[in-house]
Design an enzyme around this catalytic site. Structure first.
Site, PDB file in Angstrom:
ATOM      1  N   ASP A 182       8.745  11.628  26.401  1.00  0.00           N
ATOM      2  CA  ASP A 182       7.434  11.796  25.772  1.00  0.00           C
ATOM      3  C   ASP A 182       6.616  10.551  26.113  1.00  0.00           C
ATOM      4  O   ASP A 182       5.933   9.990  25.274  1.00  0.00           O
ATOM      5  CB  ASP A 182       7.604  11.955  24.257  1.00  0.00           C
ATOM      6  CG  ASP A 182       6.402  12.635  23.607  1.00  0.00           C
ATOM      7  OD1 ASP A 182       5.528  13.146  24.341  1.00  0.00           O
ATOM      8  OD2 ASP A 182       6.332  12.655  22.367  1.00  0.00           O
ATOM      9  N   LYS A 218       8.224   4.198   9.678  1.00  0.00           N
ATOM     10  CA  LYS A 218       7.943   5.526  10.209  1.00  0.00           C
ATOM     11  C   LYS A 218       8.768   6.527   9.409  1.00  0.00           C
ATOM     12  O   LYS A 218       9.997   6.433   9.363  1.00  0.00           O
ATOM     13  CB  LYS A 218       8.321   5.576  11.696  1.00  0.00           C
ATOM     14  CG  LYS A 218       8.175   6.964  12.319  1.00  0.00           C
ATOM     15  CD  LYS A 218       8.272   6.889  13.837  1.00  0.00           C
ATOM     16  CE  LYS A 218       8.252   8.252  14.489  1.00  0.00           C
ATOM     17  NZ  LYS A 218       8.276   8.192  15.950  1.00  0.00           N
TER      18      LYS A 218
HETATM   19  P1  ADP Z   1       5.397  10.546  16.479  1.00  0.00           P
HETATM   20  O1  ADP Z   1       6.870  10.542  16.761  1.00  0.00           O
HETATM   21  O2  ADP Z   1       5.114  11.409  15.291  1.00  0.00           O
HETATM   22  O3  ADP Z   1       4.551  10.831  17.664  1.00  0.00           O
HETATM   23  P2  ADP Z   1       4.882   7.694  16.813  1.00  0.00           P
HETATM   24  O4  ADP Z   1       6.118   6.858  16.745  1.00  0.00           O
HETATM   25  O5  ADP Z   1       4.371   8.000  18.176  1.00  0.00           O
HETATM   26  O6  ADP Z   1       5.070   9.047  15.979  1.00  0.00           O
HETATM   27  O7  ADP Z   1       3.751   6.974  15.954  1.00  0.00           O
HETATM   28  C1  ADP Z   1       2.500   7.583  15.702  1.00  0.00           C
HETATM   29  C2  ADP Z   1       1.404   6.535  15.759  1.00  0.00           C
HETATM   30  O8  ADP Z   1       1.647   5.535  14.762  1.00  0.00           O
HETATM   31  C3  ADP Z   1       1.365   5.786  17.069  1.00  0.00           C
HETATM   32  O9  ADP Z   1       0.561   6.421  18.009  1.00  0.00           O
HETATM   33  C4  ADP Z   1       0.793   4.456  16.679  1.00  0.00           C
HETATM   34  O10 ADP Z   1      -0.591   4.530  16.583  1.00  0.00           O
HETATM   35  C5  ADP Z   1       1.323   4.249  15.261  1.00  0.00           C
HETATM   36  N1  ADP Z   1       2.533   3.409  15.266  1.00  0.00           N
HETATM   37  C6  ADP Z   1       3.802   3.835  15.400  1.00  0.00           C
HETATM   38  N2  ADP Z   1       4.678   2.797  15.350  1.00  0.00           N
HETATM   39  C7  ADP Z   1       3.933   1.682  15.175  1.00  0.00           C
HETATM   40  C8  ADP Z   1       4.240   0.280  15.041  1.00  0.00           C
HETATM   41  N3  ADP Z   1       5.493  -0.179  15.079  1.00  0.00           N
HETATM   42  N4  ADP Z   1       3.202  -0.574  14.869  1.00  0.00           N
HETATM   43  C9  ADP Z   1       1.931  -0.143  14.824  1.00  0.00           C
HETATM   44  N5  ADP Z   1       1.578   1.162  14.938  1.00  0.00           N
HETATM   45  C10 ADP Z   1       2.546   2.074  15.114  1.00  0.00           C
HETATM   46 MG    MG Z   2       4.272   9.677  19.333  1.00  0.00          MG
END
Ligand code: ADP
Ligand code: MG
Length: 461
Positions: A226, A121
């Site tokens: 959140d 991420k």
């Molecule tokens: P933000 O902080 O920008 O909202 P998130 O952590 O919620 O970001 O991640 C955005 C999207 O990425 C999630 O809704 C999910 O679909 C995907 N995602 C995030 N982390 C993972 C993970 N460890 N494995 C698979 N998909 C992920």
């Molecule tokens: Mg998110």
């Protein structure tokens, strides 16, 4: 902004040295004068300016001559520094396709040497925060101490330490693998964001499980802040995993009750609307702690026995200073106040729920002669950069630049990613009401053939 890892193949040791020099210069310069970059980099055979030109060509730095001639790092440049560090540490060896785009992050698959797949991420604070930028300007004016790269690094570090701590306490979260700069490496969740799920075998069970998590978090002294259908992943066995932690607060926060109730309301509203559970009387009814006839009730913040201090302990253990925590809190406060849970389902229509797991092996090999130790030294130094040394950023420039960098590769997938990003950005501009696109899960299974076009084979460095 597009993460084209192919460029990594062509970057030399000197390129990275100069890129690192720009990063170091940004500790106390919004725009780093070219001479300073040259001095910090002190290339053996000179040529900093030529290298800067190359970095500029690949959009790893941004040139600014409005006040004086200088450069600053772009998010892409920051991405490359983080990715290179991770590769040098052997955390992963290949970067695959983008699998998620959040309001302020991009998520990619990465591959380890043994072929197993992880997720990274990349935090991108400031990408959508126009309103936040405006109000923060007043705050920032007094403290020449912020830039978005710094905030993104804090967000990543906070997220990483929480993921680790929550996992140790038995919460269903991704496994936290590593953190560097604004990048968190974690296990890949084999599931879908709840927002994309239309049917559940046992919605009541999943609902209770999720509410139970909110309560358990509070018992541990934490509020997610959140907690909604975008940040809950669910797999085929209907196992729940929660993600996205940079905005968490302690139960001792002065608005704790409000954040707790809002998290609960988000879940109630979503399950009521999507799965037709009869929860209406519990929604917005924060006094309702009485059990109803079926034994289910809305969790009541005041009746949970909470262990305060978890957050402080975990952050202290991760090396997060009190000052950093304050900086972070000030930033996310605004975000939280703007956010609402989604009651809007229309935008998830048409999104695919298939995870295509065909990351091509993209080998990032250490360049012979490139000393990892040297790089680590630089990184260590960078890590020590305290917020007092960072200067006020030009936030809009970051944003506009991101937009202009949408150098669209003509594939359906890239188009769709860009479209989803624009929708997420537009949603944030429109106001607090979030839509499904703010965290979009990408890709039709049938589009996997396009993936190869955005996956780049990386040569040795
Ligand atoms: P933000 O902080 O920008 O909202 P998130 O952590 O919620 O970001 O991640 C955005 C999207 O990425 C999630 O809704 C999910 O679909 C995907 N995602 C995030 N982390 C993972 C993970 N460890 N494995 C698979 N998909 C992920
Ligand atoms: Mg998110």
């Amino acid at each position: 902004m597009k993460l084209d890892v192919n460029v990594l193949r062509y970057l030399s040791k000197d390129d990275f040295r100069v890129l690192t020099a720009v990063e170091m210069g940004m500790r106390n310069h919004e725009i780093v004068p070219s001479e300073l970059v040259d001095r910090i980099a002190s290339l053996k055979h000179g040529g900093t300016y030529k290298v800067l030109k190359n970095l500029l060509k690949h959009k790893l730095v941004h040139h600014d001559s409005s006040k004086y001639d200088g450069f600053r790092l772009t998010y892409l440049g920051y991405d490359f520094l983080a990715i290179k560090t991770m590769v040098n540490r052997g955390v992963f060896t290949a970067v695959g396709r983008q699998i998620g785009v959040g309001k302020e992050s991009d998520i990619f698959e990465v591959a380890k040497e043994d072929g197993s797949i992880l997720a990274i991420k990349l935090h991108r604070l400031g990408r959508t925060s126009f309103r936040a930028v405006k109000s923060k300007r007043d705050y920032l004016r007094h403290r020449r101490s912020f830039n978005w790269l710094y905030l993104s690094r804090l967000a990543a570090l906070k997220e990483f330490s929480f993921m680790k701590a929550l996992e140790e306490h038995g919460f269903p979260v991704p496994n936290a693998v590593e953190c560097n700069r604004h990048c968190v490496v974690m296990s890949l969740i084999h599931g879908y964001p709840l927002v994309q799920v239309r049917e559940l075998q046992s919605p009541e069970v999943v609902f209770e499980r999720i509410l139970g998590l909110i309560v358990r978090l509070a018992e541990h002294g934490l509020i997610h802040c959140d907690f909604n259908e975008f940040n809950i992943m669910i797999d085929d066995e209907e196992k729940v995993t929660m993600i996205d932690f940079p905005q968490m607060v302690s139960v001792s926060h002065r608005n704790a009750q409000m954040y707790f109730d809002r998290d609960v309301d988000c879940i109630l509203k979503f399950f009521s609307k999507r799965f037709n559970l009869s929860l209406e009387e519990q929604i917005d009814n924060t006094d309702n702690s009485e059990e109803d006839s079926e034994g289910s009730s809305r969790p009541c913040f005041s009746s949970i026995s909470k262990s305060v201090g978890f957050l402080d302990r975990e952050l202290a253990a991760s090396g997060f200073t009190r000052k950093e925590q304050d900086d972070m809190d000030k930033f996310v406060k605004e975000e939280k106040d703007q956010d609402q849970c989604s009651e809007d389902e229309e935008d998830s229509a048409g999104m695919d729920e298939t995870i295509v797991r065909d990351v091509v092996s993209l080998h990032l090999l250490d360049q012979p002669g490139h000393t990892v130790e040297g790089n680590e030294e630089e990184i260590k130094e960078n890590r020590q950069s305290c917020e007092g040394q960072l200067s006020e950023p030009c936030c809009e420039a970051h944003f506009n630049e991101d937009e202009s960098e949408e150098n669209v590769n003509d594939t359906e997938l890239v188009k769709s990613l860009n479209k989803q990003r624009r929708r997420a950005i537009a949603a944030a501009h429109r106001g607090g009401k979030t839509i499904a696109s703010r965290n979009s899960y990408k890709d039709k299974g049938g589009r996997s053939s396009h993936n190869s076009k955005i996956q780049k084979q990386l040569g040795s460095w």
